[in-house]
Each structure stands twice: as C-alpha cells, then as structure tokens.
Design an enzyme around this catalytic site. Structure first.
Site, mmCIF file in Angstrom:
data_model
loop_
_atom_site.group_PDB
_atom_site.id
_atom_site.type_symbol
_atom_site.label_atom_id
_atom_site.label_comp_id
_atom_site.label_asym_id
_atom_site.label_seq_id
_atom_site.Cartn_x
_atom_site.Cartn_y
_atom_site.Cartn_z
ATOM 1 C CD GLU A 12 -2.760 1.064 2.543
ATOM 2 O OE1 GLU A 12 -3.727 1.847 2.624
ATOM 3 O OE2 GLU A 12 -2.496 0.218 3.424
ATOM 4 C CB CYS A 61 -5.564 -1.397 4.039
ATOM 5 S SG CYS A 61 -5.252 -1.283 5.816
ATOM 6 C CE LYS A 116 -9.013 0.975 2.255
ATOM 7 N NZ LYS A 116 -8.079 1.183 3.379
#
Length: 535
Positions: free
Chosen positions: A292, A410, A357
């Site tokens: 990430e 994540c 995301k």
C-alpha cells in the site's frame, strides 16, 4: 473415574450458580473478565478453549438476568461489559497508529483505545438483551443465543460502514483445517458454528439438570468434527496451476514515519525496486506486487516510470500500491488511495489501469462530517488532504498479463463476500496493505487471518504485500505457502497457485448463514409451539 466426573459436575454446577446469582460490580467484573478471556482465543495467542470459557460465562450471566427486575437491561449491561473486555483486548492496537505522528495525534490515543471497544460492545450488549427478552432453557436457549449473537455480529459487519474485525469464527482462521467450512457458509457461518460450540457447555448448567457435562462433550465432539471436515476438504485433489505464472511479493520494511515523509519517497522507491529486480525464465510471466502506498503519484512521475522500464525484467507486470489525484491544483482536487497497474509498452512502461479503494477507514483515511471536524481543527491521519481520501466506485476485477485479479487495499480484505463483483470471478486476489501503523501487535496477525478467510470463501489464491509484514502467498484453501514475518525486508517468489472451482459461498453468498440462523431460531421456539399444539 466416575468419582472425578461426579466432582467435576458438582463444581461446574456450583460455579454456574455463582455466576447466575452474582450482583452489582462483581457481576460486571465477571462479564468483563469473560470478554478478556474470549479474546485470548484469537491471534496471536490461539487459546481456543478460552472462547468457550468466555461465551459460556456470558450465557450464564444472561440466565441470571431473568431474576432481575429489568431482565433485558441487566443482560445488556452484562453483554456490554463482556464486549468491552473482548474488544479492548482485541483491538487495543488501533491506538498505536496515533503515536506515529505523536505531536499531532497522540492525545487521541486514549479515546480510540477506550472509545472503539465501548462502541463495539453495544452490539454484544444488544445480543444479550434480546436473549433475555425471550428466556429459554436447556439447548433451546443455546440455539437462540447462537442465532442472535451471530446475526448481531453480521450487523456489526455492516452498520456505519461496518467493522467485522474479530468475528467469533476467526478463532479457527489460524488453522487451514479449522477454517475450511467457510467455503460453504462464509465467515459469518463459521462464526455461528463457533458461537454454538463455545456456548454448548452452558446447555445443561442449570438448576435441576442431571448432565452438566453433556454440553462439554458436544463442544469437544463438534470441534473435532469441524476439523475433520476441514482436513478432508484439504485432502481433495486440486487443479494444476501454470508454473509459468510467477508472483514476486515485495516487503520493503519501511518505518512508518519514513513511509509518510515526502522527503523519503525516492529512497522508499529504491527499497522496493531492490527486491523487484532479477531475471525470470524466458517463457514466464511475472507479477510483482508492492505494498500500500508503495509508489505515491506514480502516474505523474515519468522519471520513476523510466526507472521501472530500465530495471524491471521483461514480461513482467507491476501491481503497486499508490496514491493518485484528480483535478490537480483546482478547487475540485481529489486524492485516492489506489493500486496502479504498470505494464510494458512501445514507449516504455506506463500505468495502464488503476483501482481506487472504496471502503475507506473513518478518521484514518477520510473525515466524516468534514465541515464540523475541520471547524474544531481535527484532520484525518492521512498526510495528503485535511478531509482525506475520496472513495472509489467499488470492488473491481482488473486484467493484466493475460490474467485477471481482484485488488483490495488494507482492511478491504476483512469484509466477507466483498472481494469482487459477484458475477466477475477473477483468477486470483491481490491485497496490498501497510500495517506498520500498528507495530508488533496482534493487529497485523489478526489482519492476516481475515485475509486467509477470503481465499477459503472464494477458492482463489492471494498475493498479499504488506510494508512491514506480514506478506504472504496464500492458496485457494487458505494455506500459507510462504510468508515474510513482521519487520523483515525481503520477497516471496513462487508460481501462482491454481484457481479452485467455485465454492458454495461464492455461489450463494451469506444465504446459507441466514438459513442456519433461522433454523436455530425456529428450533429454539419448537418446544413452545409443541406445547401450544397439545392444548
């Protein structure tokens, strides 16, 4: 032997009576301790019997509420204290993230450490209150308690964006054999089974019951059956993978403070590149995965793309965590936590696709009620904008190098059934994460367990790149084929495991879980229905 069993039965019956009859602060303390004990069954401790101890105690405390003037209120308080202990021990590590930029955010740590468990405990309190509102006896109350507790865990995974962290079924996620049945009914179904088994010892621990050990035997037998079913599924034959498809998972082990400092970006880029170089067989296809935010603003950095063109091996695809922005230097400027796909082309490497995301972390990645919080000087933890990131459109399937994969960033990997659009099953899963925020705590280990469940549910292999660990290559049955521990730099290089046939959960989603929960509720009321029918 008979004498030992008899004395054990007497002791269990007496202990159960003391729990039911406890009042005042002793009652709340027992509930709190029971919650703490239950958390010891999760990663990294994995003392599975402690979940049975904790949940059995909670069932007995709910039983004791029936003798109170306001049973549901008394049960809610007991359930809340149980949940507060459970989540305090389970998610304490969230507060560690506020010390990365301690000068700005350390003051928030105590509020996070106590506030999050206090909020999540409302769900366990609600479950206990519902059970007290419909009092039952024997196995009927175990069935009802299991269904209600599991359904409220499902609600916790969805209300206010949801946080299905440390679902009860996660106690089995540390073992491939223990987690296999999630392929049938998902993580929520596995939780329902775990709750039933953990509550079973309380079934006959009531006044006048002659067989207080029968529930314990059911728990032991049921757990053995669960693991036997898992072992049998693990032994089934699997399709052959393509050895020419290779993944290279990079773990650079960059300290979090350096990770978010702009002045370290070039150095961090080189750290990841160091583990990405190296030849591959001429007929192979290589997928390199960076964690990430591994390459922020990569689309805008032509010099970085030139370096990738020069240093990465031919016939390779880079899947890199990044940060990207739209509407640069305008009033509509937006930042996204993203994954960039970098492929070869006639003019060198370029970003050919990206994923933004969509399931953002409140406070950490975006600021809810932005106008209000900005007025009191509170900003999100992300270093890019005061309001934080904007969310993407939703789960996606991307294609590169002749393969399709679903990207997750994540904590998107903690949500059951949300890894990809249901009608677009990919070949594999990619997770990029950065758990450096949470130090050497239980958080990164619990996070890995939840990622493993996504592979079990879907039957798809996963490449997981984490900045400071735990990076892993996981097959379609949730087995860890390779891993890099916390705070070690390195890479995993191996053939991509095969995609398995569609699982029942992939086909039906959470419907098997709802059917099982509904069946338990009907069974719990069966005794009353039969009694009414005889009148």
């Amino acid at each position: 032997m008979q004498r030992v069993l008899s004395r054990l039965s007497e002791w269990l019956t007496g202990a159960a009576a003391k729990l039911r009859d406890a009042t005042g602060w002793r009652r709340w303390l027992m509930a709190f301790v029971a919650g703490l004990a239950s958390a010891a069954a999760l990663a990294p401790v994995y003392l599975l019997p402690m979940m049975a101890v904790g949940i059995t105690m909670l069932v007995l405390l709910v039983d004791g509420a029936a003798a109170r003037e306001r049973p549901s209120r008394s049960a809610f308080i007991a359930g809340w204290f149980w949940g507060f202990g459970y989540f305090l021990a389970g998610v304490y590590w969230m507060a560690l993230s506020f010390f990365v930029q301690a000068d700005q955010f350390a003051w928030m740590a105590p509020f996070a450490m106590m506030g999050m468990p206090a909020f999540l405990a409302l769900f366990t309190g609600a479950a206990a209150a519902v059970c007290a509102a419909f009092p039952k006896t024997g196995w009927a109350r175990i069935a009802f308690f299991t269904a209600v507790f599991a359904l409220i865990e499902y609600a916790r995974g969805h209300v206010l964006t949801g946080l299905p962290w440390n679902l009860t079924g996660q106690v089995f996620a540390g073992s491939a054999a223990g987690s296999q049945t999630a392929a049938w009914y998902g993580a929520y179904g596995l939780s329902l089974v775990a709750i039933f088994l953990a509550a079973a010892p309380a079934a006959e621990l009531s006044s006048g019951k002659a067989k207080p050990l029968s529930g314990l035997l059911v728990m032991l037998g049921g757990t053995a059956l669960l693991y036997a079913a898992g072992a049998a599924r693990l032994s089934l034959p699997e399709p052959q993978g393509d050895a020419r498809e290779i993944v290279r998972i990079v773990q650079p082990n960059i300290p979090q403070r350096e990770k978010i400092e702009w002045s370290y970006w070039a150095k961090n880029f080189e750290r990841q590149l160091e583990h990405s170089r190296g030849p591959i067989p001429p007929d192979a296809k290589l997928f390199i995965v960076w964690p990430e935010n591994g390459a922020p603003l990569l689309e805008e950095a032509q010099s970085a793309l030139d370096v990738l063109s020069r240093d990465l091996p031919d016939n390779s695809v880079l899947i890199a965590g990044t940060v990207r922005r739209e509407g640069v230097e305008s009033a509509e400027e937006r930042w996204y936590n993203s994954i960039a796909i970098v492929e070869e082309g006639p003019g060198g490497r370029r970003v050919t696709a990206h994923y933004d995301k969509h399931h953002l972390v409140p406070i950490g990645e975006y600021l809810p009620f932005y106008t209000f919080f900005k007025s009191i000087g509170l900003a999100a933890l992300t270093p890019y904008q005061d309001r934080g990131f904007y969310s993407g459109a939703g789960p996606e399937v991307l294609s590169a190098g002749g393969s399709s994969f679903s990207p997750m960033i994540c904590y998107e990997a903690i949500f059951p059934g949300a890894s990809y659009p249901r009608a677009q099953r990919p070949d594999w899963l990619v997770v990029v994460t950065n758990d450096a925020w949470f130090g050497d705590s239980s958080g990164p280990r619990q996070h890995l367990d939840m990622a493993r469940l996504r592979s079990v549910e879907s039957g798809l292999p996963m490449a997981r790149s984490a900045n400071t660990g735990i990076s892993a290559l996981i097959d379609g049955k949730g087995r860890l084929l390779a891993r890099i521990p916390l705070y070690k730099a390195g890479k995993i290089e191996a053939p991509l495991p095969p995609k398995l046939p569609r699982t029942l959960y992939d086909r039906m989603g959470d419907w098997p879980f709802f059917v099982l929960a509904a069946a338990l509720i009907l069974l719990s009321f069966q005794q009353k229905l039969v009694a009414r029918g005889k009148r």
